[in-house]
Motif scaffolding. Structure first.
Motif, short mmCIF file in Angstrom:
data_model
loop_
_atom_site.label_atom_id
_atom_site.label_comp_id
_atom_site.label_asym_id
_atom_site.label_seq_id
_atom_site.Cartn_x
_atom_site.Cartn_y
_atom_site.Cartn_z
N GLY A 259 0.82 -1.21 0.00
CA GLY A 259 0.00 0.00 0.00
C GLY A 259 0.85 1.26 0.00
N ILE A 260 1.94 1.25 0.76
CA ILE A 260 2.88 2.38 0.78
C ILE A 260 3.53 2.55 -0.59
CG2 ILE A 260 5.15 3.04 1.65
CD1 ILE A 260 3.03 3.86 3.54
N MET A 261 3.91 1.46 -1.21
CA MET A 261 4.54 1.54 -2.53
C MET A 261 3.57 2.12 -3.56
SD MET A 261 6.59 -2.11 -2.42
CE MET A 261 7.58 -1.94 -3.91
N ARG A 262 2.30 1.76 -3.43
CA ARG A 262 1.28 2.30 -4.34
C ARG A 262 1.14 3.81 -4.15
NH1 ARG A 262 -0.73 2.16 -9.23
NH2 ARG A 262 -2.41 3.70 -9.26
N ALA A 263 1.13 4.26 -2.89
CA ALA A 263 1.02 5.69 -2.61
C ALA A 263 2.20 6.45 -3.18
CB ALA A 263 0.93 5.90 -1.09
N ALA A 264 3.39 5.90 -3.04
CA ALA A 264 4.58 6.55 -3.58
C ALA A 264 4.48 6.69 -5.09
CB ALA A 264 5.82 5.74 -3.20
N THR A 265 3.99 5.66 -5.76
CA THR A 265 3.83 5.71 -7.22
C THR A 265 2.86 6.80 -7.63
OG1 THR A 265 4.32 3.35 -7.41
CG2 THR A 265 3.16 4.37 -9.24
N GLU A 266 1.74 6.91 -6.90
CA GLU A 266 0.74 7.94 -7.21
C GLU A 266 1.30 9.35 -7.00
OE1 GLU A 266 -3.15 7.36 -5.53
OE2 GLU A 266 -2.99 5.18 -5.72
N LEU A 267 2.23 9.49 -6.07
CA LEU A 267 2.85 10.79 -5.80
C LEU A 267 4.07 11.05 -6.68
CD1 LEU A 267 2.59 10.74 -1.90
CD2 LEU A 267 1.30 12.22 -3.45
N LYS A 268 4.30 10.17 -7.66
CA LYS A 268 5.41 10.29 -8.61
C LYS A 268 6.78 10.18 -7.92
CE LYS A 268 2.24 11.24 -11.67
NZ LYS A 268 1.74 10.16 -12.56
N LEU A 269 6.83 9.43 -6.83
CA LEU A 269 8.09 9.17 -6.14
C LEU A 269 8.64 7.85 -6.65
CD1 LEU A 269 7.08 10.06 -2.47
CD2 LEU A 269 8.31 11.51 -4.10
N SER A 270 9.91 7.78 -6.93
CA SER A 270 10.51 6.54 -7.40
C SER A 270 10.96 5.70 -6.21
CB SER A 270 11.68 6.81 -8.32
OG SER A 270 12.77 7.37 -7.60
N ILE A 271 10.85 4.39 -6.37
CA ILE A 271 11.34 3.43 -5.37
C ILE A 271 12.44 2.62 -6.05
CG2 ILE A 271 10.74 1.44 -3.92
CD1 ILE A 271 7.87 2.49 -3.87
N PRO A 272 13.68 2.68 -5.53
CA PRO A 272 14.11 3.26 -4.26
C PRO A 272 14.73 4.64 -4.36
CG PRO A 272 15.84 1.87 -5.08
CD PRO A 272 14.75 1.85 -6.13
N GLY A 273 14.66 5.32 -5.52
CA GLY A 273 15.35 6.58 -5.67
C GLY A 273 14.93 7.64 -4.68
N ASP A 274 13.59 7.82 -4.53
CA ASP A 274 13.05 8.81 -3.60
C ASP A 274 12.66 8.22 -2.26
OD1 ASP A 274 13.12 11.03 -5.46
OD2 ASP A 274 11.46 10.04 -6.50
N LEU A 275 12.34 6.94 -2.25
CA LEU A 275 11.84 6.31 -1.02
C LEU A 275 12.25 4.84 -0.99
CD1 LEU A 275 9.89 6.64 1.50
CD2 LEU A 275 8.14 5.58 0.04
N SER A 276 12.79 4.41 0.14
CA SER A 276 13.06 2.99 0.36
C SER A 276 11.92 2.40 1.20
CB SER A 276 14.39 2.79 1.08
OG SER A 276 15.47 3.05 0.22
N VAL A 277 11.52 1.18 0.88
CA VAL A 277 10.40 0.53 1.57
C VAL A 277 10.82 -0.86 2.01
CG1 VAL A 277 8.00 -0.25 1.42
CG2 VAL A 277 8.72 1.82 0.19
N VAL A 278 10.49 -1.18 3.26
CA VAL A 278 10.76 -2.51 3.81
C VAL A 278 9.47 -3.05 4.41
CG1 VAL A 278 12.00 -3.81 5.60
CG2 VAL A 278 13.18 -2.01 4.30
N GLY A 279 9.16 -4.30 4.12
CA GLY A 279 8.03 -4.98 4.74
C GLY A 279 8.52 -5.98 5.78
N ILE A 280 7.58 -6.68 6.36
CA ILE A 280 7.90 -7.73 7.33
C ILE A 280 7.01 -8.93 7.04
CG2 ILE A 280 7.89 -8.39 9.79
CD1 ILE A 280 8.31 -5.46 10.50
#
Length: 343
Positions: A259-280
């Motif tokens: 869900g966080i990755m989807r939000a980042a995409t909608e905000l035009k943020l690149s993963i991992p360039g603009d945001l790193s995401v880790v799950g558990i």
């Protein structure tokens, strides 16, 4: 017109044998003295008539149902479906079936299903509960009565009699913290995705402590959200907007990390360039995403196998055998969803 139910007596009459003989043969009891020809005649009669044995009656005679119950929080969360698949396969090898109940992230439904399960046609229950402390009295009471229950808990759970499977997140979260710190991250959000009324648990504190031990100046903000992917997306759209956003988000599970990755995409943020995401959790789906998800993985196959081993040991063993506890370390798996902070 409703189909007439075929009785054991009907099978016996068609095969030309006594009812007790037909019952012994159809239930494959070892004390059958019938000839091979008689056995074949009985099985053929049952097949022709469409006879189906009464499972409750068979279970009563055998003293068990050959069925285990599994209580999970959310059937939509791939962590639970993966665990159920692994546990079902392990049980099948032992000649047991698996029945699954889903409390749908509703704490009232969770309480009802847990209490109902012990009265169902099952020989034991494995339970993912929101908080073992909340259900401690019930779990302890059932265990003392001799009903086999395995609960999933955090290290330090204060249950004296209930059998426990314990995933230990300390190592995996420390590894994640070290890697993110090495990549230059200093501003973090830990997304605590929980059901309404459910306690936070140890995962956020473990991550915060791991970061603090590396760099006292780093910031870890714990933000609560609901347990669904959409809940995480909505929170992500708010948290990731603007210039003061975190550079890394750790989610309570892989499900909400998506869900966080989807939000980042909608905000035009690149993963991992603009945001790193880790799950558990380490669900297989995470490795197959367009940007593969880094995760703190639980050894699900080993946990499922141990759960089955504990339940079978309790079913086959003495009622007064000591509590069984199995603790499993977690491991951080770095994938494409993490990268260095942009200067």
């Amino acid at each position: 017109m409703a189909r007439k139910k075929v009785r054991l007596k009907d099978v016996a009459e068609k095969a030309g044998v006594a009812v007790n003989t037909a019952s012994t043969i159809l239930n494959r009891r070892p004390n059958s003295w019938a000839s091979k020809e008689t056995e074949e005649r009985v099985f053929e009669a049952a097949k022709v008539l469409g006879y189906r044995p009464n499972r409750a009656a068979v279970a009563l005679q055998a003293g068990r149902f050959s069925t285990i119950g599994l209580l999970i929080a959310d059937l939509k969360n791939p962590y639970f479906t993966q665990f159920a698949s692994l546990m079902g396969a392990a049980l099948e090898e032992k000649g047991y079936n698996l029945v699954i109940e889903n409390w749908r992230n509703d704490l009232e439904r969770e309480k009802k299903l847990l209490e109902d399960f012990v009265h169902r046609d099952v020989d034991g229950v494995a339970a993912f509960v929101s908080d073992v402390g909340t259900h401690q009295e019930f779990l302890e009471h059932q265990s003392k009565l001799g009903f086999p229950i395995v609960a999933y808990a955090m290290p330090g759970a204060g249950l004296a009699h209930v059998d426990l499977v314990i995933p230990n997140f300390e190592m995996g979260l420390r590894q994640a913290a070290e890697k993110l710190h090495e990549l230059g991250h200093r501003k973090f959000v830990f997304l605590s995705a929980r059901s309404e009324g459910q306690r936070v648990g140890m995962r956020p504190a473990l991550f915060r402590d791991a970061i603090a031990s590396l760099d006292a100046g780093s910031e870890v903000e714990v933000i609560a959200c609901g347990p669904s992917m959409e809940n995480a997306r909505e929170v992500g759209l708010r948290v990731l907007a603007g210039e003061n956003r975190p550079t890394a988000v750790v989610a309570l599970n892989d499900f909400t990390a998506v869900g966080i990755m989807r939000a980042a995409t909608e905000l035009k943020l690149s993963i991992p360039g603009d945001l790193s995401v880790v799950g558990i959790d380490g669900v297989p789906l995470g490795a197959q995403l367009m940007v593969s998800l880094s995760t703190v993985a639980q050894p699900l196959e080993k946990m499922a196998a141990k759960t089955v081993e504990m339940l079978i040991a309790r079913i086959d063993g003495e009622e007064d055998q000591p509590q069984q506890r199995a603790e499993f370390p977690t491991e951080f798996i770095a994938r494409e969803s993490i990268g260095p902070v942009r200067s």
